[in-house]
Each structure stands twice: as structure tokens, then as C-alpha cells.
Design an enzyme around this catalytic site. Structure first.
Site, mmCIF file in Angstrom:
data_model
loop_
_atom_site.group_PDB
_atom_site.id
_atom_site.type_symbol
_atom_site.label_atom_id
_atom_site.label_comp_id
_atom_site.label_asym_id
_atom_site.label_seq_id
_atom_site.Cartn_x
_atom_site.Cartn_y
_atom_site.Cartn_z
ATOM 1 N N LYS A 129 2.856 -29.297 69.967
ATOM 2 C CA LYS A 129 3.165 -30.271 71.015
ATOM 3 C C LYS A 129 3.300 -29.712 72.443
ATOM 4 C CE LYS A 129 4.574 -34.058 68.213
ATOM 5 N NZ LYS A 129 5.082 -33.989 66.841
ATOM 6 N N TYR A 173 9.150 -34.432 58.520
ATOM 7 C CA TYR A 173 7.841 -34.886 59.008
ATOM 8 C C TYR A 173 7.058 -33.669 59.472
ATOM 9 C CZ TYR A 173 4.034 -36.990 61.507
ATOM 10 O OH TYR A 173 2.757 -37.322 61.927
ATOM 11 N N TYR A 178 -0.621 -45.562 64.659
ATOM 12 C CA TYR A 178 0.697 -46.129 64.331
ATOM 13 C C TYR A 178 0.885 -47.523 64.927
ATOM 14 C CZ TYR A 178 2.430 -41.973 62.036
ATOM 15 O OH TYR A 178 2.617 -40.959 61.139
ATOM 16 N N ASP A 193 8.443 -24.994 61.145
ATOM 17 C CA ASP A 193 7.556 -25.915 61.858
ATOM 18 C C ASP A 193 8.207 -26.230 63.203
ATOM 19 O OD1 ASP A 193 6.141 -27.997 62.914
ATOM 20 O OD2 ASP A 193 6.197 -29.269 61.128
HETATM 21 C C1 LIG Z 1 4.283 -34.150 65.560
HETATM 22 C C2 LIG Z 1 4.631 -33.164 64.520
HETATM 23 C C3 LIG Z 1 3.649 -32.626 63.675
HETATM 24 C C4 LIG Z 1 2.218 -33.090 63.710
HETATM 25 O O1 LIG Z 1 1.597 -32.764 64.922
HETATM 26 P P1 LIG Z 1 0.291 -33.578 65.371
HETATM 27 O O2 LIG Z 1 -0.198 -32.817 66.558
HETATM 28 O O3 LIG Z 1 0.761 -34.963 65.711
HETATM 29 O O4 LIG Z 1 -0.657 -33.565 64.236
HETATM 30 C C5 LIG Z 1 4.019 -31.654 62.773
HETATM 31 N N1 LIG Z 1 5.293 -31.234 62.684
HETATM 32 C C6 LIG Z 1 6.265 -31.722 63.484
HETATM 33 C C7 LIG Z 1 7.650 -31.197 63.355
HETATM 34 C C8 LIG Z 1 5.975 -32.719 64.415
HETATM 35 O O5 LIG Z 1 6.945 -33.231 65.176
#
Ligand SMILES: *Cc1c(COP(=O)(O)O)cnc(C)c1O
Length: 421
Positions: free
Chosen positions: A264, A143, A16, A235
Site C-alpha cells: 500500500k 485480511y 467491492y 503482512d
Molecule cells: C490491502 C491488503 C492486502 C491486499 O493488498 P491489495 O494491494 O489490495 O491486493 C493484503 N494484506 C493487507 C494487510 C491489506 O491491508
């Protein structure tokens, strides 16, 4: 220029980052708690948890010890045909705290792959049942990651533009509210025979601008999907492990998704690891004497034992009473801060969900590429704080061990900046 930075500029392409115009990277040589230390000894508060992953602070001694022990015991083993204690412990640990409808744990490496796996599970679920369902429902501004499937279910934006023609078709809907909830339900009913699944970031859309929406309307959508036989994917890559004040954003909901994605905070921000969990019903749809019904997905480092050890150590810390006290403390401090600044003329909008507090700078245009972004980013860095605005949107998302003094310092610098810029 330091040796590290010079060598970096010669060899590395950063994520990025427009490499032509970007400032030189800052070399970090040490982390401790909420602090990062530069090679020249400056101390910076990591107010964005290093891209939202760090929940217990940097170089946590307990996690470090567990990782060290695991490295000396078993660093990695193929995860097809073999298993290991750390993966089993982690599966049991996670299943003990996520919603009770979740039955099975599938490992991968990061948030994007956790999402890819969830999407593939849903699409193949219908395929295995010989039902033709290939459409996916998602929110505008979502996202879900940067790999192709995850990009496809993310809102179309500057990030996806060069690839838009290659992304599979997705039905996008607005975030739910009092006014549009009936319409959204009718859209789901209308497309239900083609809809494989509905994927969403529960309560907070992260990269889309820290947009928040009410649990009760998401609850209605999940319930409606269940009634209409459409699978749902929560997610929780960003919202998981305490971010929203509860262990998971799904804990704010009565109706639970069929699949969940985690990454994360999973290892406390120590190592890359992704997990997709699902219900028994999803899992059962892949059980067959027909080998073609197998989920043919896996990564070389699936369930890496060192990453699993880090996740189990992070779990231990997460479950301590002190962590929940920290979540409550940060949430309450954020709420007080919001009260103090919400009427400031430079604050266009403000909002909070648990440990995430957000304010939109009142400037022309709200684009990710807004100039105020660079101004604020550099200003806060000069004050020893990493705040990485999304365009004109500033947010604080700290590790849970942050002290009240450090929170006050950040709040005061934001207040000063509101009067200055
Ligand atoms: C960051 C994120 C992802 C992607 O995760 P990466 O480990 O960066 O590939 C997917 N979904 C959400 C909601 C995110 O915040």
C-alpha cells in the site's frame, strides 16, 4: 448526470460495489495534498488515504518529477535475466529500514501478490527441504487480499463465502491476549510438524475491522514459532511505511518475522507495486543445482522501473525528519480526540495505533453490511470528507501531510455526527 459518470455507468464494473444499488460514482479530476477535487470543483478530504495507500498526499510534485524522469529513461524491462538501477536502489533502500534479519527482496504488483509470493516461498521452502508441511496458521478476521491464496489465509467471511469450498485448509486462531496466549502456543506446538508458516497482520487487522492487539503477545507468538521451527510472515501491506507511528509495525516487536509483505504505502500511493522480503535462510533453501528448486513465480510487470522510481521518491520523503514529526503530531492529535469522545454514549469501543484512530458506533449488529455504514458514509461525504466505515466501525487513516486544521475539522464533524445519528 455528467459525461464522465454516464460513460462510467455504461462501461465499468467497480470493486467491492453492488452495481445494482450503489450510488453513482463521483468523478475526481484532480488531487492535491489531502484533497480530491470533483469535476464540479468540490473539495473532499481524503481521510482514508484512498484505500490506505496514500501517505504523502496526492499528486506529490517530487514523486511526479521522479516518475516523469523515469518514464523518459526506461519505462519497463523484463526482470528475468535483466535488472535496472531503480530496482536495485529500492532493494537497498528498503533493506536499510526494515528489520535486519531481512536479506532479499522479491517484487510483484500489489498486496495480494506479495502475500501469494510469501506463502509460496514458505510452502516451497519445506518442499525443497523434502519436509511435508502444507498447513498454514492465520488469525481469525485476518485480511490478506483477494486472490485465491491470499483469500485462503484470510478469515472466512461474506467476502470469501462463494469460494469457501475451494480455499485450502488453514488453521485459524484468535488474536493473542493475556488469557489465551498459553493455549495459542500449545496449538502451535501441537500442529508444528505440519505447519509451514504463520501469517499475520502485525498490531492492526485492517479490513477485518481495524482490530488491534498488543505487541508483546505477538512477540511471544513469533518467538514460539521460531522455537518450534515454524516460519512467520508479517503482512505489513497496510501497517508499513509509518502507519503505526513507527516505520513498520514490526519495529514495535523484539522478535522479527522471517518474511514480510509490503505494498500500500510503498510508492506513496502513486503506482501499484508489491514486495516480499525474506531472510537469507529462506533464500538459501532455493539455491540448488536442481532446477526444480527454483521459485517459479513472476509477473509481467515485476519491478516495473516507473513504480520503483515512485517508491524510491516516496522513500526519500518518508525518511525526512518532517515525516516523523507528522507521524508524532497526528498520533498525538488522535489520542486527544479519543479522550474527548471515548465516553460518548454512541461510542461502543475506541482504539488507536499511530495514525489510525477507530471508533465503533453503538448500534445493533456490527456487520459490514450494517445500515449505519451507508448513512455515515453519505453524511461525511456531504461534509466534504471521505470516511469509509467498515460496517459500524469508523476510522481515520489520513495522509501524513494532513494539517491540524483539517484533522480538527474531521474530529468536529465526527463529534457532531455522534450527537446526530
Ligand atoms: C490491502 C491488503 C492486502 C491486499 O493488498 P491489495 O494491494 O489490495 O491486493 C493484503 N494484506 C493487507 C494487510 C491489506 O491491508
Amino acid at each position: 448526470m455528467s459525461n464522465i459518470v454516464e460513460k462510467d455507468l455504461n462501461t465499468i464494473w467497480h470493486p467491492y460495489t453492488q452495481m445494482k444499488t450503489a450510488d453513482k460514482p463521483i468523478a475526481i479530476v484532480k488531487g492535491e495534498g489531502v484533497y480530491l477535487f470533483t469535476e464540479t470543483g468540490e473539495k473532499i478530504i481524503d481521510a482514508v488515504s484512498s484505500w490506505w495507500v496514500n501517505i504523502h498526499g496526492h499528486s506529490h510534485p517530487y514523486i511526479a518529477q521522479k516518475v516523469f524522469e523515469q518514464l523518459q529513461t526506461l519505462e519497463h524491462v523484463i526482470f528475468a535475466g535483466f535488472t535496472h538501477p531503480q530496482a536495485v536502489n529500492l532493494a537497498e533502500n528498503l533493506l536499510s529500514i526494515i528489520p535486519k534479519n531481512q536479506a532479499k527482496i522479491f517484487f510483484s504488483d500489489n498486496g495480494s501478490t506479495a502475500v501469494e509470493v510469501a506463502i509460496k516461498m514458505c510452502l516451497q521452502f519445506w518442499n525443497n527441504k523434502a519436509e511435508k508441511r502444507t498447513k498454514i496458521l492465520a488469525f481469525n478476521n485476518a485480511y490478506h487480499g483477494d486472490t485465491f491464496g491470499a483469500m485462503a489465509v484470510s478469515g472466512r467471511s461474506a467476502f470469501t463465502a462463494p469460494f469457501d469450498t475451494l480455499l485450502f485448509d488453514v488453521e485459524f486462531i484468535d488474536l493473542p491476549n493475556e488469557e489465551n496466549i498459553s493455549y495459542l502456543k500449545s496449538q502451535i506446538s501441537k500442529h508444528k510438524s505440519q505447519l509451514a508458516c504463520f501469517i499475520f497482520e502485525p498490531l492492526v487487522q485492517g479490513a477485518g475491522g481495524m482490530l488491534m492487539y498488543e505487541a508483546k503477545y505477538l512477540d511471544e507468538l513469533i518467538k514460539h514459532c521460531r522455537n518450534e521451527n515454524v516460519l512467520t510472515i508479517a503482512d505489513e501491506v497496510m501497517t508499513g511505511f509509518g502507519r503505526t507511528g513507527k516505520l513498520f509495525a514490526s519495529d514495535h516487536l523484539l522478535n522479527k518475522a522471517d518474511l514480510m509483505c509490503f505494498s500500500k504505502g510503498l510508492t506513496g500511493g502513486t503506482m501499484p507495486l508489491g514486495i516480499t522480503s525474506c531472510t537469507q535462510e529462506i533464500y538459501d533453501a532455493f539455491l540448488s543445482d536442481d532446477k526444480l528448486k527454483t521459485l517459479f513465480h513472476g509477473h509481467s510487470f515485476t519491478a516495473n522501473p516507473v513504480a520503483c522510481a515512485a517508491a524510491n521518491a516516496s522513500f526519500d520523503i518518508l525518511m525526512q525528519a518532517e515525516t516523523q514529526q507528522n507521524l508524532d503530531r497526528i498520533s498525538a492529535k488522535h489520542a486527544q480526540f479519543l479522550e474527548q469522545i471515548k465516553l460518548h454514549p454512541r461510542v461502543k469501543k475506541s482504539r488507536q495505533c499511530g495514525t489510525i484512530v477507530v471508533l465503533e458506533w453503538n448500534v445493533e449488529g456490527t456487520s459490514y453490511f450494517n445500515n449505519i455504514r451507508d448513512t455515515l458514509y453519505n453524511h461525511f461525504l456531504s461534509k466534504g470528507i471521505i470516511l469509509r466505515p467498515l460496517g459500524n466501525i469508523i476510522y481515520i487513516m489520513p495522509p501524513y501531510c494532513i494539517s491540524n486544521d483539517d484533522l480538527d475539522y474531521i474530529y468536529n464533524e465526527i463529534k457532531a455526527a455522534l450527537n446526530k445519528f
